[in-house]
Design an enzyme around this catalytic site. Structure first.
Site, PDB file in Angstrom:
ATOM      1  N   ASP A 133       4.066 -13.181  -6.022  1.00  0.00           N
ATOM      2  CA  ASP A 133       4.139 -14.372  -5.171  1.00  0.00           C
ATOM      3  C   ASP A 133       3.421 -14.086  -3.841  1.00  0.00           C
ATOM      4  O   ASP A 133       4.030 -13.590  -2.898  1.00  0.00           O
ATOM      5  CB  ASP A 133       5.622 -14.714  -4.947  1.00  0.00           C
ATOM      6  CG  ASP A 133       5.791 -16.066  -4.271  1.00  0.00           C
ATOM      7  OD1 ASP A 133       4.778 -16.784  -4.098  1.00  0.00           O
ATOM      8  OD2 ASP A 133       6.927 -16.388  -3.896  1.00  0.00           O
ATOM      9  N   ARG A 151     -27.033  -9.637 -14.491  1.00  0.00           N
ATOM     10  CA  ARG A 151     -26.959 -10.395 -13.231  1.00  0.00           C
ATOM     11  C   ARG A 151     -26.258  -9.632 -12.120  1.00  0.00           C
ATOM     12  O   ARG A 151     -26.421  -9.923 -10.942  1.00  0.00           O
ATOM     13  CB  ARG A 151     -26.169 -11.703 -13.453  1.00  0.00           C
ATOM     14  CG  ARG A 151     -26.773 -12.624 -14.475  1.00  0.00           C
ATOM     15  CD  ARG A 151     -25.781 -13.711 -14.864  1.00  0.00           C
ATOM     16  NE  ARG A 151     -24.570 -13.134 -15.463  1.00  0.00           N
ATOM     17  CZ  ARG A 151     -23.515 -13.843 -15.838  1.00  0.00           C
ATOM     18  NH1 ARG A 151     -23.502 -15.153 -15.657  1.00  0.00           N
ATOM     19  NH2 ARG A 151     -22.471 -13.257 -16.380  1.00  0.00           N
ATOM     20  N   ASP A 170       4.561  -8.965  13.797  1.00  0.00           N
ATOM     21  CA  ASP A 170       3.372  -8.155  13.497  1.00  0.00           C
ATOM     22  C   ASP A 170       3.365  -6.942  14.431  1.00  0.00           C
ATOM     23  O   ASP A 170       3.257  -7.089  15.639  1.00  0.00           O
ATOM     24  CB  ASP A 170       2.127  -9.022  13.710  1.00  0.00           C
ATOM     25  CG  ASP A 170       0.870  -8.372  13.178  1.00  0.00           C
ATOM     26  OD1 ASP A 170       0.971  -7.589  12.219  1.00  0.00           O
ATOM     27  OD2 ASP A 170      -0.214  -8.660  13.731  1.00  0.00           O
ATOM     28  N   TYR A 176      -7.532  -9.107   1.780  1.00  0.00           N
ATOM     29  CA  TYR A 176      -6.087  -8.912   1.650  1.00  0.00           C
ATOM     30  C   TYR A 176      -5.450 -10.090   0.917  1.00  0.00           C
ATOM     31  O   TYR A 176      -5.880 -11.228   1.098  1.00  0.00           O
ATOM     32  CB  TYR A 176      -5.391  -8.903   3.019  1.00  0.00           C
ATOM     33  CG  TYR A 176      -5.882  -7.924   4.032  1.00  0.00           C
ATOM     34  CD1 TYR A 176      -7.041  -8.152   4.752  1.00  0.00           C
ATOM     35  CD2 TYR A 176      -5.157  -6.777   4.302  1.00  0.00           C
ATOM     36  CE1 TYR A 176      -7.470  -7.252   5.710  1.00  0.00           C
ATOM     37  CE2 TYR A 176      -5.586  -5.870   5.267  1.00  0.00           C
ATOM     38  CZ  TYR A 176      -6.734  -6.116   5.964  1.00  0.00           C
ATOM     39  OH  TYR A 176      -7.160  -5.235   6.909  1.00  0.00           O
ATOM     40  N   HIS A 219      -0.261   0.205   7.416  1.00  0.00           N
ATOM     41  CA  HIS A 219      -1.588   0.253   6.769  1.00  0.00           C
ATOM     42  C   HIS A 219      -2.709   0.217   7.797  1.00  0.00           C
ATOM     43  O   HIS A 219      -2.609  -0.479   8.817  1.00  0.00           O
ATOM     44  CB  HIS A 219      -1.731  -0.955   5.821  1.00  0.00           C
ATOM     45  CG  HIS A 219      -3.131  -1.161   5.334  1.00  0.00           C
ATOM     46  ND1 HIS A 219      -3.949  -2.165   5.826  1.00  0.00           N
ATOM     47  CD2 HIS A 219      -3.867  -0.464   4.446  1.00  0.00           C
ATOM     48  CE1 HIS A 219      -5.115  -2.084   5.228  1.00  0.00           C
ATOM     49  NE2 HIS A 219      -5.101  -1.069   4.383  1.00  0.00           N
ATOM     50  N   ASP A 243      -4.366  -2.399  19.254  1.00  0.00           N
ATOM     51  CA  ASP A 243      -4.076  -1.161  18.518  1.00  0.00           C
ATOM     52  C   ASP A 243      -3.921   0.043  19.454  1.00  0.00           C
ATOM     53  O   ASP A 243      -3.236   1.010  19.104  1.00  0.00           O
ATOM     54  CB  ASP A 243      -5.154  -0.895  17.461  1.00  0.00           C
ATOM     55  CG  ASP A 243      -4.986  -1.810  16.245  1.00  0.00           C
ATOM     56  OD1 ASP A 243      -3.974  -2.537  16.177  1.00  0.00           O
ATOM     57  OD2 ASP A 243      -5.868  -1.795  15.373  1.00  0.00           O
ATOM     58  N   ARG A 276      -8.912   0.073  12.202  1.00  0.00           N
ATOM     59  CA  ARG A 276      -7.886  -0.969  12.371  1.00  0.00           C
ATOM     60  C   ARG A 276      -6.575  -0.402  11.864  1.00  0.00           C
ATOM     61  O   ARG A 276      -6.525   0.172  10.780  1.00  0.00           O
ATOM     62  CB  ARG A 276      -8.257  -2.230  11.576  1.00  0.00           C
ATOM     63  CG  ARG A 276      -9.560  -2.891  12.022  1.00  0.00           C
ATOM     64  CD  ARG A 276      -9.825  -4.150  11.183  1.00  0.00           C
ATOM     65  NE  ARG A 276     -11.156  -4.680  11.407  1.00  0.00           N
ATOM     66  CZ  ARG A 276     -11.420  -5.882  11.951  1.00  0.00           C
ATOM     67  NH1 ARG A 276     -10.449  -6.671  12.337  1.00  0.00           N
ATOM     68  NH2 ARG A 276     -12.675  -6.286  12.092  1.00  0.00           N
ATOM     69  N   HIS A 297      -0.794  -1.011  10.718  1.00  0.00           N
ATOM     70  CA  HIS A 297      -0.094  -2.288  10.873  1.00  0.00           C
ATOM     71  C   HIS A 297       0.958  -2.553   9.786  1.00  0.00           C
ATOM     72  O   HIS A 297       0.807  -2.118   8.643  1.00  0.00           O
ATOM     73  CB  HIS A 297      -1.100  -3.445  10.807  1.00  0.00           C
ATOM     74  CG  HIS A 297      -2.125  -3.422  11.892  1.00  0.00           C
ATOM     75  ND1 HIS A 297      -3.273  -4.157  11.844  1.00  0.00           N
ATOM     76  CD2 HIS A 297      -2.169  -2.748  13.063  1.00  0.00           C
ATOM     77  CE1 HIS A 297      -3.986  -3.942  12.943  1.00  0.00           C
ATOM     78  NE2 HIS A 297      -3.334  -3.080  13.687  1.00  0.00           N
ATOM     79  N   LYS A 308       1.254  -5.935   0.450  1.00  0.00           N
ATOM     80  CA  LYS A 308      -0.177  -6.216   0.653  1.00  0.00           C
ATOM     81  C   LYS A 308      -0.970  -5.679  -0.529  1.00  0.00           C
ATOM     82  O   LYS A 308      -0.687  -4.577  -1.006  1.00  0.00           O
ATOM     83  CB  LYS A 308      -0.721  -5.445   1.867  1.00  0.00           C
ATOM     84  CG  LYS A 308      -0.481  -6.059   3.189  1.00  0.00           C
ATOM     85  CD  LYS A 308      -1.083  -5.204   4.306  1.00  0.00           C
ATOM     86  CE  LYS A 308      -0.362  -5.542   5.589  1.00  0.00           C
ATOM     87  NZ  LYS A 308      -0.730  -4.714   6.719  1.00  0.00           N
TER      88      LYS A 308
HETATM   89  C1  LIG Z   1      -3.576 -10.410  10.574  1.00  0.00           C
HETATM   90  C2  LIG Z   1      -3.848 -11.812  11.155  1.00  0.00           C
HETATM   91  C3  LIG Z   1      -4.494 -11.977  12.353  1.00  0.00           C
HETATM   92  N1  LIG Z   1      -4.698 -13.220  12.835  1.00  0.00           N
HETATM   93  C4  LIG Z   1      -5.426 -13.375  14.112  1.00  0.00           C
HETATM   94  C5  LIG Z   1      -4.783 -12.678  15.305  1.00  0.00           C
HETATM   95  C6  LIG Z   1      -5.980 -12.251  16.122  1.00  0.00           C
HETATM   96  O1  LIG Z   1      -6.380 -13.299  17.004  1.00  0.00           O
HETATM   97  C7  LIG Z   1      -7.077 -12.041  15.114  1.00  0.00           C
HETATM   98  C8  LIG Z   1      -7.300 -10.571  14.779  1.00  0.00           C
HETATM   99  O2  LIG Z   1      -6.027 -10.019  14.451  1.00  0.00           O
HETATM  100  P1  LIG Z   1      -5.823  -8.447  14.370  1.00  0.00           P
HETATM  101  O3  LIG Z   1      -6.469  -7.799  15.541  1.00  0.00           O
HETATM  102  O4  LIG Z   1      -4.366  -8.186  14.147  1.00  0.00           O
HETATM  103  O5  LIG Z   1      -6.676  -8.097  13.068  1.00  0.00           O
HETATM  104  P2  LIG Z   1      -6.685  -6.733  12.260  1.00  0.00           P
HETATM  105  O6  LIG Z   1      -6.589  -5.599  13.221  1.00  0.00           O
HETATM  106  O7  LIG Z   1      -7.816  -6.757  11.335  1.00  0.00           O
HETATM  107  O8  LIG Z   1      -5.302  -6.832  11.447  1.00  0.00           O
HETATM  108  C9  LIG Z   1      -5.241  -6.381  10.125  1.00  0.00           C
HETATM  109  O9  LIG Z   1      -5.297  -4.956  10.132  1.00  0.00           O
HETATM  110  C10 LIG Z   1      -5.116  -4.325   8.876  1.00  0.00           C
HETATM  111  C11 LIG Z   1      -5.136  -2.835   9.103  1.00  0.00           C
HETATM  112  C12 LIG Z   1      -3.960  -4.841   8.129  1.00  0.00           C
HETATM  113  O10 LIG Z   1      -3.239  -4.115   7.441  1.00  0.00           O
HETATM  114  C13 LIG Z   1      -3.789  -6.327   8.141  1.00  0.00           C
HETATM  115  O11 LIG Z   1      -2.544  -6.703   7.563  1.00  0.00           O
HETATM  116  C14 LIG Z   1      -3.925  -6.882   9.525  1.00  0.00           C
HETATM  117  O12 LIG Z   1      -2.828  -6.453  10.309  1.00  0.00           O
HETATM  118  O13 LIG Z   1      -6.698 -12.764  13.941  1.00  0.00           O
HETATM  119  C15 LIG Z   1      -4.266 -14.344  12.167  1.00  0.00           C
HETATM  120  O14 LIG Z   1      -4.437 -15.492  12.635  1.00  0.00           O
HETATM  121  N2  LIG Z   1      -3.665 -14.194  10.954  1.00  0.00           N
HETATM  122  C16 LIG Z   1      -3.430 -12.959  10.426  1.00  0.00           C
HETATM  123  O15 LIG Z   1      -2.866 -12.853   9.280  1.00  0.00           O
END
Ligand SMILES: Cc1cn([C@H]2C[C@H](O)[C@@H](COP(=O)(O)OP(=O)(O)O[C@H]3O[C@@H](C)C(=O)[C@@H](O)[C@H]3O)O2)c(=O)[nH]c1=O
Length: 192
Positions: A52, A32, A151, A140, A127, A174, A67, A70, A80
């Protein structure tokens, strides 16, 4: 990449960065398709890893997206676990723990659905990743809830990482991160 050892459900490869592990879960294949268990609390406990986790989320990226890099600052810093459930990414971690033997060094790994591999990222590492395929789906698990106030990031192009893309698609946020040379780290390396 250094030594390899086996645990009950995951094979472990250590990164050059202390505490960062490439995990290989078992992959059960049949007519499958295949089945992969990405989290097993007793195995994580046996390996001395965080068990946890408080949030899980994913992103989908076009080929050539970068991306990162972070992290969440203390006191909202988090472990993470990251894997690519569709497509492939070049995943990168940067050690920003003051006093670490690898402070300012990075390590990179190809994470992919084909390999079903995962990266365990301790606190104090930044990361990021570059999508190597369209629809790169990155999943994640994190040990601390999202905290926009804590953040933070470091410029993806200030670390000497040989990204696959010289002009990647990057978010406005970024583009505004400080470069590594101007970065003052809130993390301190703790020997485990
Ligand atoms: C990371 C995150 C973002 N958001 C929202 C904020 C924003 O409006 C939208 C997109 O967020 P970002 O642009 O920060 O998404 P992104 O750039 O994909 O952020 C991620 O990048 C990678 C490299 C990591 O390591 C992650 O931990 C996280 O930081 O989502 C949340 O609501 N909860 C979350 O946990």
């Amino acid at each position: 990449m250094a030594s390899q050892s086996a645990s009950s459900s995951f094979k472990i490869c250590e990164s050059i960065i202390p505490g960062c592990l490439l995990l290989q879960p078992k992959r059960f294949e049949d007519c499958r398709g295949y089945f992969v268990k990405t989290f097993h609390q007793p195995s994580f406990k046996d390996m001395g890893l965080e068990t946890d986790f408080s949030e899980s989320f994913y992103s989908v990226s076009k080929k050539g997206v970068v991306r990162g890099m972070h992290f969440q600052s203390p006191p909202r810093d988090h472990v993470k676990v990251v894997y690519c459930a569709h497509g492939a990414v070049k995943d990168v971690v940067l050690d920003i723990r003051i006093g670490s033997p690898t402070y300012g060094h990075f390590d990179s790994f190809e994470l992919s659905a084909a390999k079903s591999n995962m990266l365990y990222i301790p606190k104090g590492l930044a990361h990021g990743f570059c999508a190597l395929t369209d629809q790169a789906l990155v999943v994640y698990q994190v040990s601390e809830p999202y905290s926009p106030e804590y953040d933070r990031g470091i410029r993806w192009d200030s670390i000497g990482i040989p990204w696959e893309e010289s002009t990647p698609l990057v978010s406005d946020r970024d583009k505004r991160h400080p470069v590594l040379a101007d970065f003052s780290s809130p993390f301190v390396y703790e020997l485990s």
